[in-house]
Design a protein around this motif. Structure first.
Motif, PDB file in Angstrom:
ATOM      1  N   ASN A  20       0.848  -1.191   0.000  1.00 53.59           N
ATOM      2  CA  ASN A  20       0.000   0.000   0.000  1.00 53.59           C
ATOM      3  C   ASN A  20       0.885   1.243   0.000  1.00 53.59           C
ATOM      4  O   ASN A  20       1.992   1.225   0.537  1.00 53.59           O
ATOM      5  CB  ASN A  20      -0.904   0.007   1.247  1.00 53.59           C
ATOM      6  CG  ASN A  20      -1.986  -1.045   1.162  1.00 53.59           C
ATOM      7  OD1 ASN A  20      -2.616  -1.215   0.119  1.00 53.59           O
ATOM      8  ND2 ASN A  20      -2.199  -1.761   2.251  1.00 53.59           N
ATOM      9  N   PRO A  21       0.388   2.338  -0.593  1.00 54.77           N
ATOM     10  CA  PRO A  21      -0.882   2.455  -1.323  1.00 54.77           C
ATOM     11  C   PRO A  21      -0.753   1.877  -2.737  1.00 54.77           C
ATOM     12  O   PRO A  21       0.361   1.750  -3.242  1.00 54.77           O
ATOM     13  CB  PRO A  21      -1.094   3.971  -1.388  1.00 54.77           C
ATOM     14  CG  PRO A  21       0.295   4.516  -1.417  1.00 54.77           C
ATOM     15  CD  PRO A  21       1.108   3.613  -0.526  1.00 54.77           C
ATOM     16  N   PRO A  22      -1.875   1.530  -3.363  1.00 51.85           N
ATOM     17  CA  PRO A  22      -1.816   1.017  -4.735  1.00 51.85           C
ATOM     18  C   PRO A  22      -1.082   1.989  -5.661  1.00 51.85           C
ATOM     19  O   PRO A  22      -1.340   3.191  -5.640  1.00 51.85           O
ATOM     20  CB  PRO A  22      -3.291   0.897  -5.119  1.00 51.85           C
ATOM     21  CG  PRO A  22      -4.003   0.733  -3.812  1.00 51.85           C
ATOM     22  CD  PRO A  22      -3.239   1.585  -2.832  1.00 51.85           C
ATOM     23  N   GLY A  23      -0.140   1.484  -6.399  1.00 54.14           N
ATOM     24  CA  GLY A  23       0.625   2.326  -7.315  1.00 54.14           C
ATOM     25  C   GLY A  23       1.784   3.050  -6.673  1.00 54.14           C
ATOM     26  O   GLY A  23       2.616   3.638  -7.361  1.00 54.14           O
ATOM     27  N   GLY A  24       1.842   3.035  -5.339  1.00 53.14           N
ATOM     28  CA  GLY A  24       2.950   3.665  -4.629  1.00 53.14           C
ATOM     29  C   GLY A  24       2.659   5.092  -4.207  1.00 53.14           C
ATOM     30  O   GLY A  24       1.834   5.778  -4.799  1.00 53.14           O
TER      31      GLY A  24
END
Length: 206
Positions: free
Chosen positions: A143-147
């Motif tokens: 987490n978070p999605p995508g960085g």
């Protein structure tokens, strides 16, 4: 004070030592950079030879960012700090200063040598946690999605280099440490997977 730091940096440089200053906030980094600049001017030593370092270099002013490359200052940074601080960093620093915090990509693109480490015992000592954070800008739950601020991520090669050759360079030891080459100390580990090809989300599990 800046005066004291400059005096110490100058004296150390004259007898063959570089200085590393623990700097997190932009004011602390500014004072240290100024002190380093004064020491280089006073001694005539090239910054790439001096290799002064900012330990953490977490937040910089816009004016100071390009000075690191110009002065040959090493940014000794800990990628885990970004993924640990991301939950409160903007609240404490504000959106504007956050654009100048944890900026590994910006510094690398400017030609700054980035040396990474774990900052144990503040953060876990596992170097693969560090590599994972550097590449993904995510915690170990991915987490978070995508960085978090993903545009500041490192490539896998850059992250590995920063953790090995970058750190060796910072201590004037790149001729004997930091890479697997003939004539260097056998400073390496064998791992059961290919760091360069496994899913990025699994790097921390190595």
């Amino acid at each position: 004070s800046e005066e004291q730091l400059a005096k110490s940096a100058t004296e150390l440089l004259k007898i063959g030592f570089n200085m590393r200053v623990h700097c997190i906030g932009d004011a602390a980094n500014h004072v240290a950079i100024n002190a380093y600049a004064r020491a280089l001017q006073a001694t005539g030593v090239d910054g790439r030879q001096a290799r002064f370092a900012l330990e953490h270099a977490q937040v910089l002013t816009a004016q100071d960012i390009p000075r690191l490359a110009k002065l040959g200052i090493v940014a000794s940074m800990q990628p885990l700090h970004a993924t640990e601080d991301m939950h409160f960093a903007q609240v404490r620093m504000g959106a504007d200063r956050l654009t100048r915090a944890y900026i590994w990509r910006t510094l690398l693109d400017l030609g700054v040598v980035v040396a990474t480490g774990t900052d144990y015992s503040v953060s876990p000592f596992n170097p693969f946690y560090t590599l994972h954070a550097a590449v993904t800008r995510q915690d170990r739950q991915n987490n978070p999605p995508g960085g978090w601020i993903p545009q500041q991520a490192m490539t896998r090669k850059e992250a590995l280099y920063a953790a090995t050759m970058g750190s060796a360079y910072a201590m004037h030891a790149e001729e004997v440490l930091g890479s697997i080459e003939r004539g260097k100390l056998a400073d390496f580990v064998v791992i059961p997977v290919d760091y360069m090809t496994i899913p990025a989300s699994e790097i921390w599990k190595i």
